[in-house]
Design an enzyme around this catalytic site. Structure first.
Site, PDB file in Angstrom:
ATOM      1  N   LYS A 206       0.820  -1.131   0.083  1.00 39.26           N
ATOM      2  CA  LYS A 206      -0.150   0.299  -0.080  1.00 39.26           C
ATOM      3  C   LYS A 206       0.848   1.162  -0.106  1.00 39.26           C
ATOM      4  CE  LYS A 206      -4.385  -1.711   1.194  1.00 39.26           C
ATOM      5  NZ  LYS A 206      -5.412  -1.970   2.069  1.00 39.26           N
TER       6      LYS A 206
ATOM      7  N   ARG B  36      -3.753 -10.039   4.464  1.00 42.10           N
ATOM      8  CA  ARG B  36      -4.214  -9.882   3.154  1.00 42.10           C
ATOM      9  C   ARG B  36      -3.022  -9.552   2.285  1.00 42.10           C
ATOM     10  NH1 ARG B  36      -6.079  -6.449  -0.555  1.00 42.10           N
ATOM     11  NH2 ARG B  36      -7.974  -7.005  -2.205  1.00 42.10           N
TER      12      ARG B  36
HETATM   13  N1  HH2 Z   1      -7.657  -3.439   0.169  1.00 43.02           N
HETATM   14  C1  HH2 Z   1      -7.812  -3.357  -1.228  1.00 43.02           C
HETATM   15  C2  HH2 Z   1      -8.785  -4.131  -1.397  1.00 43.02           C
HETATM   16  N2  HH2 Z   1      -9.702  -4.654  -0.885  1.00 43.02           N
HETATM   17  N3  HH2 Z   1     -10.279  -5.501   1.310  1.00 43.02           N
HETATM   18  C3  HH2 Z   1     -10.103  -5.711   2.670  1.00 43.02           C
HETATM   19  N4  HH2 Z   1     -10.777  -6.127   3.456  1.00 43.02           N
HETATM   20  N5  HH2 Z   1      -9.081  -4.980   3.218  1.00 43.02           N
HETATM   21  C4  HH2 Z   1      -8.141  -4.196   2.652  1.00 43.02           C
HETATM   22  O1  HH2 Z   1      -7.295  -3.735   3.179  1.00 43.02           O
HETATM   23  C5  HH2 Z   1      -8.292  -4.144   1.061  1.00 43.02           C
HETATM   24  C6  HH2 Z   1      -9.429  -4.730   0.584  1.00 43.02           C
HETATM   25  C7  HH2 Z   1      -6.642  -2.605  -1.850  1.00 43.02           C
HETATM   26  O2  HH2 Z   1      -5.861  -3.446  -2.383  1.00 43.02           O
HETATM   27  P1  HH2 Z   1      -5.632  -4.255  -3.842  1.00 43.02           P
HETATM   28  O3  HH2 Z   1      -6.888  -5.421  -3.885  1.00 43.02           O
HETATM   29  O4  HH2 Z   1      -4.414  -4.807  -4.287  1.00 43.02           O
HETATM   30  O5  HH2 Z   1      -6.096  -2.888  -4.936  1.00 43.02           O
HETATM   31  P2  HH2 Z   1      -7.332  -2.588  -5.774  1.00 43.02           P
HETATM   32  O6  HH2 Z   1      -8.356  -2.172  -4.677  1.00 43.02           O
HETATM   33  O7  HH2 Z   1      -6.929  -1.393  -6.328  1.00 43.02           O
HETATM   34  O8  HH2 Z   1      -7.854  -3.651  -6.597  1.00 43.02           O
END
Ligand code: HH2
Length: 274
Positions: free
Chosen positions: A222, A256
């Site tokens: 992040k 995660r």
């Molecule tokens: N972070 C992201 C997406 N979903 N869900 C939970 N529960 N907690 C988190 O911290 C979280 C999440 C963001 O990360 P990523 O999936 O890699 O990116 P994007 O939202 O751009 O797909």
């Protein structure tokens, strides 16, 4: 606190932190956007993460990065369901990252073990979509929407406010008929939070854990890691591992992450010394 997470047909022990491997079936995710938009590539990546030791997978078809454009139900369904079906067929415990009640229902029918909602199941019908099933719920906190959330996040006391929100949403889930063993809470690092807010949440993580629900930490790659290290998104592994271990040390039950093998090794060392 129940030391077992009840999610779909799985009962996952929380005696050690679980590793949730991220698979983004999106063109625009901040961490890996476009790499796994193709269903076959997403399935291959998910299988790689399972082989590396992921305890469960989190599949998302809509990016939630700051400024991301919303995706239609049809498009999100088209991205997520074929990947979900293949992985359920493999026998994997799969979480689906969605804010849409219709997709929650369809995912549960397809065998999703958990629904992960960055919107805290606030959409009308979201809690009802999961309540009558056996799926786990990951209830996340955010301030604002992905379009606006990083413009001016503001809190008087970020840890207390996030804890109060998560407590009230967990209570709403229980009132809707969800048994406690299915609920996970998540402070939502980076979702309407400055670097200082994110650091305060990590420092105060034990206050979140004290509420009694298993807490998930999503810190992997992040922007807070980027801000602290000066690294681009593809170079944040070391910083992400440090953050994951700090969360684990403060009681996180699910991590995660994008980098499963490295996280698993870091946790192996951490848990041997603990
Ligand atoms: N972070 C992201 C997406 N979903 N869900 C939970 N529960 N907690 C988190 O911290 C979280 C999440 C963001 O990360 P990523 O999936 O890699 O990116 P994007 O939202 O751009 O797909």
């Amino acid at each position: 606190m129940s030391s077992v997470l009840h999610c779909g047909r799985f009962r996952l022990s929380l005696d050690r932190p679980l590793i949730m491997g991220v698979v983004n079936v999106t063109p625009d995710s901040f961490s890996d956007g476009g790499r796994f938009l193709d269903g076959a590539a997403a399935i291959a990546q998910a299988r790689r993460l399972l082989a590396e030791g992921a305890d469960l997978l989190d599949i998302g078809g809509e990016s939630t990065r700051p400024g991301a454009a919303p995706v239609s139900l049809d498009e999100e369904r088209r991205r997520v369901l074929p990947v979900l079906e293949a992985l359920v067929g493999d026998g994997a415990a799969v979480s689906v990252d969605t804010q849409k009640p219709e997709l929650m229902r369809e995912a549960i029918v397809c065998g999703a073990a958990m629904i992960n909602d960055v919107n805290g199941f606030e959409a009308p019908g979201a809690l009802e979509a999961v309540a009558g099933s056996e799926a786990g719920l990951c209830i996340m906190h955010k301030q604002g929407t992905p379009q606006t959330m990083q413009s001016q996040p503001a809190y008087e006391d970020v840890v207390a406010e996030v804890a109060a929100y998560l407590g009230s949403r967990a209570a709403a889930a229980v009132a809707a008929g969800v048994v406690g063993g299915r609920i996970v809470i998540d402070p939502g690092f980076g979702f309407g939070k400055t670097l200082e807010h994110n650091l305060a949440l990590l420092r105060g993580f034990e206050d979140l854990v004290a509420a009694g629900w298993p807490v998930l930490a999503g810190l992997s790659r992040k922007s807070m890691i980027g801000a602290l290290t000066g690294r681009e998104v593809g170079e944040r592994l070391a910083g992400s591992l440090a953050a994951a271990l700090m969360a684990a040390g403060r009681g996180a039950k699910i991590l995660r992450v994008h980098d499963v093998a490295a996280t698993r090794d870091a946790l192996a060392v951490w848990s041997a010394v603990r």
